[in-house]
Write a protein that holds these residues in place. Structure first.
Motif, PDB file in Angstrom:
ATOM      1  N   MET A   1      -7.196  21.614 -13.991  1.00 44.22           N
ATOM      2  CA  MET A   1      -7.638  21.815 -15.358  1.00 44.22           C
ATOM      3  C   MET A   1      -7.677  23.320 -15.646  1.00 44.22           C
ATOM      4  N   SER A   2      -7.564  23.632 -16.884  1.00 41.06           N
ATOM      5  CA  SER A   2      -7.457  25.041 -17.231  1.00 41.06           C
ATOM      6  C   SER A   2      -8.824  25.720 -17.301  1.00 41.06           C
ATOM      7  N   LYS A   3      -8.768  27.019 -17.268  1.00 45.51           N
ATOM      8  CA  LYS A   3      -9.978  27.842 -17.331  1.00 45.51           C
ATOM      9  C   LYS A   3     -10.717  27.635 -18.645  1.00 45.51           C
ATOM     10  N   LEU A   4      -9.974  27.516 -19.754  1.00 46.83           N
ATOM     11  CA  LEU A   4     -10.606  27.324 -21.056  1.00 46.83           C
ATOM     12  C   LEU A   4     -11.318  25.980 -21.147  1.00 46.83           C
ATOM     13  N   LEU A   5     -10.730  24.946 -20.542  1.00 47.93           N
ATOM     14  CA  LEU A   5     -11.370  23.634 -20.572  1.00 47.93           C
ATOM     15  C   LEU A   5     -12.673  23.655 -19.776  1.00 47.93           C
ATOM     16  N   PHE A   6     -12.688  24.314 -18.625  1.00 54.23           N
ATOM     17  CA  PHE A   6     -13.924  24.449 -17.856  1.00 54.23           C
ATOM     18  C   PHE A   6     -14.988  25.199 -18.646  1.00 54.23           C
ATOM     19  N   LYS A   7     -14.574  26.260 -19.316  1.00 53.31           N
ATOM     20  CA  LYS A   7     -15.515  27.028 -20.130  1.00 53.31           C
ATOM     21  C   LYS A   7     -16.061  26.171 -21.268  1.00 53.31           C
ATOM     22  N   TYR A   8     -15.179  25.418 -21.932  1.00 54.96           N
ATOM     23  CA  TYR A   8     -15.605  24.549 -23.035  1.00 54.96           C
ATOM     24  C   TYR A   8     -16.586  23.482 -22.541  1.00 54.96           C
ATOM     25  N   LEU A   9     -16.271  22.855 -21.422  1.00 52.97           N
ATOM     26  CA  LEU A   9     -17.160  21.832 -20.868  1.00 52.97           C
ATOM     27  C   LEU A   9     -18.513  22.407 -20.477  1.00 52.97           C
ATOM     28  N   SER A  10     -18.505  23.592 -19.891  1.00 50.23           N
ATOM     29  CA  SER A  10     -19.777  24.199 -19.502  1.00 50.23           C
ATOM     30  C   SER A  10     -20.594  24.578 -20.731  1.00 50.23           C
ATOM     31  N   ILE A  11     -19.949  24.977 -21.808  1.00 50.15           N
ATOM     32  CA  ILE A  11     -20.660  25.330 -23.041  1.00 50.15           C
ATOM     33  C   ILE A  11     -21.329  24.106 -23.638  1.00 50.15           C
ATOM     34  N   ALA A  96     -29.306  29.973 -22.418  1.00 49.95           N
ATOM     35  CA  ALA A  96     -28.050  29.229 -22.509  1.00 49.95           C
ATOM     36  C   ALA A  96     -26.909  30.026 -21.895  1.00 49.95           C
ATOM     37  N   ALA A  97     -26.860  31.320 -22.152  1.00 50.01           N
ATOM     38  CA  ALA A  97     -25.800  32.158 -21.586  1.00 50.01           C
ATOM     39  C   ALA A  97     -25.856  32.165 -20.065  1.00 50.01           C
ATOM     40  N   PHE A  98     -27.040  32.225 -19.521  1.00 51.18           N
ATOM     41  CA  PHE A  98     -27.206  32.229 -18.065  1.00 51.18           C
ATOM     42  C   PHE A  98     -26.744  30.901 -17.463  1.00 51.18           C
ATOM     43  N   ILE A  99     -27.149  29.793 -18.076  1.00 52.17           N
ATOM     44  CA  ILE A  99     -26.797  28.480 -17.530  1.00 52.17           C
ATOM     45  C   ILE A  99     -25.317  28.170 -17.751  1.00 52.17           C
ATOM     46  N   ILE A 100     -24.746  28.612 -18.877  1.00 54.00           N
ATOM     47  CA  ILE A 100     -23.309  28.430 -19.095  1.00 54.00           C
ATOM     48  C   ILE A 100     -22.519  29.129 -18.001  1.00 54.00           C
ATOM     49  N   THR A 101     -22.933  30.313 -17.639  1.00 58.09           N
ATOM     50  CA  THR A 101     -22.252  31.055 -16.575  1.00 58.09           C
ATOM     51  C   THR A 101     -22.340  30.317 -15.242  1.00 58.09           C
ATOM     52  N   ILE A 102     -23.521  29.799 -14.926  1.00 54.58           N
ATOM     53  CA  ILE A 102     -23.695  29.060 -13.671  1.00 54.58           C
ATOM     54  C   ILE A 102     -22.835  27.799 -13.653  1.00 54.58           C
ATOM     55  N   LEU A 103     -22.882  27.017 -14.734  1.00 53.72           N
ATOM     56  CA  LEU A 103     -22.093  25.786 -14.778  1.00 53.72           C
ATOM     57  C   LEU A 103     -20.599  26.060 -14.750  1.00 53.72           C
ATOM     58  N   TYR A 104     -20.162  27.110 -15.425  1.00 56.93           N
ATOM     59  CA  TYR A 104     -18.743  27.455 -15.409  1.00 56.93           C
ATOM     60  C   TYR A 104     -18.278  27.753 -13.988  1.00 56.93           C
ATOM     61  N   HIS A 105     -19.073  28.508 -13.254  1.00 57.73           N
ATOM     62  CA  HIS A 105     -18.686  28.844 -11.880  1.00 57.73           C
ATOM     63  C   HIS A 105     -18.752  27.618 -10.972  1.00 57.73           C
ATOM     64  N   LEU A 106     -19.692  26.715 -11.223  1.00 59.04           N
ATOM     65  CA  LEU A 106     -19.744  25.474 -10.446  1.00 59.04           C
ATOM     66  C   LEU A 106     -18.509  24.611 -10.716  1.00 59.04           C
ATOM     67  N   PHE A 107     -18.130  24.460 -12.000  1.00 59.01           N
ATOM     68  CA  PHE A 107     -16.932  23.694 -12.331  1.00 59.01           C
ATOM     69  C   PHE A 107     -15.693  24.320 -11.721  1.00 59.01           C
ATOM     70  N   ARG A 108     -15.615  25.633 -11.776  1.00 59.48           N
ATOM     71  CA  ARG A 108     -14.461  26.333 -11.241  1.00 59.48           C
ATOM     72  C   ARG A 108     -14.364  26.146  -9.728  1.00 59.48           C
ATOM     73  N   ASP A 109     -15.523  26.241  -9.045  1.00 59.53           N
ATOM     74  CA  ASP A 109     -15.518  26.079  -7.594  1.00 59.53           C
ATOM     75  C   ASP A 109     -15.211  24.657  -7.186  1.00 59.53           C
ATOM     76  N   MET A 110     -15.647  23.669  -7.972  1.00 57.44           N
ATOM     77  CA  MET A 110     -15.329  22.272  -7.655  1.00 57.44           C
ATOM     78  C   MET A 110     -13.842  22.017  -7.805  1.00 57.44           C
ATOM     79  N   ASN A 111     -13.190  22.694  -8.734  1.00 57.35           N
ATOM     80  CA  ASN A 111     -11.766  22.515  -8.940  1.00 57.35           C
ATOM     81  C   ASN A 111     -10.964  23.115  -7.777  1.00 57.35           C
ATOM     82  N   LYS A 112     -11.466  24.187  -7.176  1.00 62.44           N
ATOM     83  CA  LYS A 112     -10.766  24.831  -6.066  1.00 62.44           C
ATOM     84  C   LYS A 112     -10.849  24.009  -4.788  1.00 62.44           C
ATOM     85  N   ALA A 113     -11.933  23.246  -4.642  1.00 65.07           N
ATOM     86  CA  ALA A 113     -12.137  22.480  -3.405  1.00 65.07           C
ATOM     87  C   ALA A 113     -11.207  21.295  -3.292  1.00 65.07           C
TER      88      ALA A 113
END
Length: 113
Positions: A1-11, A96-113
């Motif tokens: 999945m793309s970076k923008l989709l992960f960002k959108y989902l985390s938002i 919200a900004a803090f949690i969006i950042t955390i969730l984005y990095h969690l989604f990104r790391d799950m995609n790499k695994a």
């Protein structure tokens, strides 16, 4: 999945979760939540780089922590454009900004695994 989709989902996930936990954050309906996510994504692509460049000296002085302030500003700007979503102030936007950042990095790391 793309970076923008992960960002959108985390938002949208973060704003929805915060609206269920914090009474001050209001979401009218699901279409408002999806619109808020889209508007915030566009603001992050266009306005946020300009704000980061302007506030670069503060980011250097605070070792990058000032970027959370810039993220909160972008959420407040997006909140201004969507009438059915109310973040109710700076502190909720900062959370919200803090949690969006955390969730984005969690989604990104799950995609790499």
């Amino acid at each position: 999945m793309s970076k923008l989709l992960f960002k959108y989902l985390s938002i949208i996930l973060t704003i929805y979760l915060l609206s269920t936990i914090i009474d001050g954050i209001y979401i009218g309906d699901i279409s408002s939540l999806l619109a808020m996510g889209l508007v915030l994504l566009v603001i992050n692509l266009i306005i946020k780089p300009i704000l980061l460049l302007i506030t670069l000296p503060f980011s250097i002085l605070t070792l990058g922590l000032f970027t959370f302030i810039v993220n909160a500003w972008t959420i407040m700007i997006a909140d201004h454009f969507i009438s059915d979503v109310n973040m109710n102030g700076f502190l909720n936007s900062l959370l919200a900004a803090f949690i969006i950042t955390i969730l984005y990095h969690l989604f990104r790391d799950m995609n790499k695994a």
